[in-house]
Design a protein around this motif. Structure first.
Motif, mmCIF file in Angstrom:
data_model
loop_
_atom_site.group_PDB
_atom_site.id
_atom_site.type_symbol
_atom_site.label_atom_id
_atom_site.label_comp_id
_atom_site.label_asym_id
_atom_site.label_seq_id
_atom_site.Cartn_x
_atom_site.Cartn_y
_atom_site.Cartn_z
ATOM 1 N N ASP A 130 0.860 -1.186 0.000
ATOM 2 C CA ASP A 130 0.000 0.000 0.000
ATOM 3 C C ASP A 130 0.893 1.231 0.000
ATOM 4 O OD1 ASP A 130 -2.034 1.782 0.159
ATOM 5 O OD2 ASP A 130 -2.476 1.419 2.287
ATOM 6 N N ALA A 133 -0.756 5.739 -0.316
ATOM 7 C CA ALA A 133 -1.663 6.299 0.695
ATOM 8 C C ALA A 133 -1.608 7.819 0.694
ATOM 9 C CB ALA A 133 -1.306 5.752 2.077
ATOM 10 N N LYS A 242 -6.013 2.760 -7.104
ATOM 11 C CA LYS A 242 -6.782 2.732 -5.854
ATOM 12 C C LYS A 242 -7.908 1.712 -5.937
ATOM 13 C CE LYS A 242 -9.222 5.828 -2.672
ATOM 14 N NZ LYS A 242 -9.664 7.228 -2.444
#
Length: 679
Positions: A130, A133, A242
């Motif tokens: 991830d 962010a 995303k």
């Protein structure tokens, strides 16, 4: 999967301590340098970092983690654990799964710590990191790395600040770019691979740029504290990422090709944005591709192919055709580099829909085309079949000579010749200038004859040569064509070809022989003609007088009463002479073999034929059986007997025949009675 590994560290200098694979000297040297500390001195927050690079001189990509080793007595020592992935393994692994396999080496047992490969279950083991962010940092980094071709140096407070972002960006590259992408999350000074700066490296902000300006002057230095405006395509990239989509990566992979590096992205990124902009369509996407600058020809060709696929998905084959029509007349840009792609799209159009392919041809014929448009039209014309020509109307018929000039195979179909109208001579003339094999010329002649098209016979024979003569004769013999004056005139000069046609027939019919006799003479090449006539008359019934007279002339030339032609041809010829049905040229063939008895009896053709036969019979002392096999009718037998009786020298022979009749049952009653009459 099994992934090779290696450990480097300090032992009387920085060196390789353990490895599961042997490398070439060049590869080992490069790996030794890149596994060492990334600068002259350690900075706080940079005591561990990640490095990735294609290993020079090998097919491996190295993904490594380096730890500062303060436990060593010598300052500046590091441990580095490296994973070596093949090009096939790289797309199947995630960054998180690789990171999970790193182990900080310990001095004890380090020699065997990397002696065997590690086992990894693939991309499913760990998933993607991830790393996006922070959309601001991610957008700035993506825009800097993929929006321009220079190496990127980004300043950070500590090595871990952008580690996840860099890893996520690396993962999102298409396979070819991922295998070439080099990076370091904590470069104490700018680093190079094979003499070129790494694509992306994070350096301590505390290091003044003046210290590395000379070694990294070609790089783009990025400070995330002052991010710029994010381009629309970057937003699309991040939004898709995303949502877990790989739209950008898939699109770039298709557009740039398997071997493209990240250097192609700056020119393609705006196209990606236009491609996915609200309200975009295949037509708007094509405009952006055609107008784009600084795109390699291969990349532009792939993009054009992608646009056509999109058009087909949006509106079917008709949309593909419309794009081809538009580009065939497009003059604002040089489309020559994508001409081959447009030709391929034309072929795909015909595969998807023949009707749309034919519609493309009809729309382009007579249009104001560019050179590329002419190539598209030619590619389309080459795909036409004879059935497609039925769609041509009067307006397009004028272009059929041009169409045939490009696709001469169409001329082998009667459809073309029925459609071509009064331009058949023009088409035939154009075909005549081509280097066509004899088989194809013969097929074209067949098509013309089958279509019933009125063309110049002389031109047809000039074009088709012997094959045209053969086809024409066969068509006339079968009454498909009339023996018109043009055909008579043209065939009159083709005596050798006519003879070859007759010889090509295994069993010529009486109609074949009758037709052939109008163009060859029994006074030439008699032996060849005799073979043909024997084959054609062997089992025939009622003979046309012309065939009989021709065969009898050949029999007289042979001069042997055993010739089947005497038996087959004398009686029909005699009967025709008796009924005044012998044409002038037919009698001319026989005149020299059948001399008259006297000036005032010259007119009696039957008498002259009987006299010619009587002389042969007597000369060769023919048997009664031979005579009756040749002379059948009562009048003919009587005439032959009378000729033999008129000459004292032949009476003895006649007497022997009559005695043979009395002593045998040879011949019919009519023949026997005729021979014995007046005796």
């Amino acid at each position: 999967m099994s992934i090779h590994q290696a450990i480097h560290g300090y032992r009387d200098g920085h060196r390789l301590l353990s490895s599961s694979v042997s490398l070439s000297a060049d590869s080992a040297r490069a790996m030794l340098v890149l596994s060492d500390m990334s600068g002259p001195a350690m900075h706080p927050g940079f005591d561990e970092y990640l490095t990735g690079y294609p290993l020079p001189g090998s097919e491996f990509f190295v993904f490594a983690k380096t730890w500062y080793a303060p436990e060593m007595q010598r300052p500046g020592c590091v441990w580095t654990h490296s994973l070596l992935l093949s090009r096939e393994q790289l797309p199947q692994t995630s960054a998180s799964s690789l990171v999970s396999k790193f182990r900080r080496p310990q001095q004890e047992g380090v020699e065997s710590a990397a002696a065997i490969p590690i086992e990894l279950e693939g991309a499913g083991d760990g998933g993607k990191v991830d790393g996006f962010a922070d959309p601001t940092a991610a957008g700035a980094l993506v825009g800097a790395v993929l929006g321009q071709a220079r190496p990127v140096i980004v300043t950070v407070e500590k090595a871990g600040q952008l580690e996840l972002t860099i890893l996520r960006l690396w993962e999102d590259l298409w396979p070819a770019a991922r295998a070439r992408f080099s990076f370091c999350t904590g470069a104490l000074m700018p680093r190079s691979v094979a003499g070129a700066l790494m694509d992306l490296q994070a350096v301590p902000r505390a290091v003044p740029s003046s210290q590395f300006r000379k070694s990294a002057g070609a790089a783009l230095v990025l400070d995330l504290r002052t991010p710029g405006t994010v381009d629309a395509w970057v937003e699309l990239f991040l939004e898709g990422d995303k949502r877990g989509e790989s739209t950008f990566r898939s699109w770039l992979d298709a557009a740039a090709g398997a071997d493209a590096s990240r250097g192609v992205v700056p020119s393609l990124a705006p196209l990606f944005g236009a491609w996915h902009a609200p309200g975009s369509s295949a037509r708007t996407a094509l405009a952006s591709v055609v107008d784009a600058k600084d795109i390699a020809p291969g990349v532009r060709s792939r993009l054009v192919g992608m646009v056509f696929d999109r058009a087909n998905a949006e509106s079917g084959a008709a949309a593909r055709r419309e794009l081809l029509q538009d580009l065939s007349g497009h003059r604002d840009n040089d489309l020559a580099p994508i001409a081959t792609t447009l030709e391929e799209q034309t072929r795909r159009l015909f595969e998807d829909s023949r009707s749309e392919g034919v519609a493309l041809v009809l729309s382009l014929l007579g249009g104001a085309l560019t050179e590329v448009g002419e190539r598209v039209l030619r590619a389309a014309v080459l795909l036409l079949t004879s059935s497609d020509l039925e769609s041509f109307g009067d307006a397009q018929a004028a272009y059929l000579p041009t169409v045939v000039g490009a696709n001469h195979q169409l001329a082998s179909s009667p459809v073309l010749w029925r459609q071509v109208g009064n331009r058949s001579g023009e088409v035939l003339s154009q075909l005549g200038g081509m280097s066509l094999p004899d088989e194809e010329r013969a097929a074209i002649v067949d098509a013309i004859i089958s279509a019933g098209r009125d063309v110049s016979v002389d031109a047809l024979i000039r074009f088709g040569g012997k094959a045209a003569v053969f086809r024409g004769l066969s068509a006339i013999a079968s009454e498909q064509l009339q023996l018109s004056w043009p055909w008579r005139s043209a065939l009159g000069g083709q005596r050798d070809a006519v003879l070859e046609w007759l010889e090509s027939l295994s069993a010529p019919s009486l109609a074949d022989l009758e037709l052939g006799s109008r163009f060859v003479s029994p006074k030439y090449t008699q032996s060849r003609l005799a073979t043909v006539w024997n084959a054609g008359t062997a089992s025939a019934g009622v003979f046309p007088s012309r065939v009989a007279a021709f065969g009898l002339t050949l029999a007289f030339w042979e001069g042997n009463l055993k010739s089947p032609l005497f038996a087959a041809c004398f009686q029909p010829t005699y009967d025709a002479a008796g009924n005044s049905r012998l044409e002038y040229d037919e009698w001319e063939w026989l005149r020299e073999f059948a001399p008259s008895s006297s000036y005032w009896r010259d007119w009696d053709k039957c008498e002259r034929l009987a006299k010619a036969m009587a002389r042969l019979f007597e000369k060769q002392n023919a048997s009664l059986e031979t005579m009756f096999a040749i002379v059948h009718s009562r009048p003919a037998v009587r005439k032959v007997a009378a000729v033999l009786d008129d000459d004292r020298d032949t009476r003895r022979y006649l007497k022997s025949l009559r005695k043979a009749v009395e002593a045998s049952s040879i011949g019919s009653r009519e023949q026997r009675d005729a021979l014995l009459e007046d005796w």
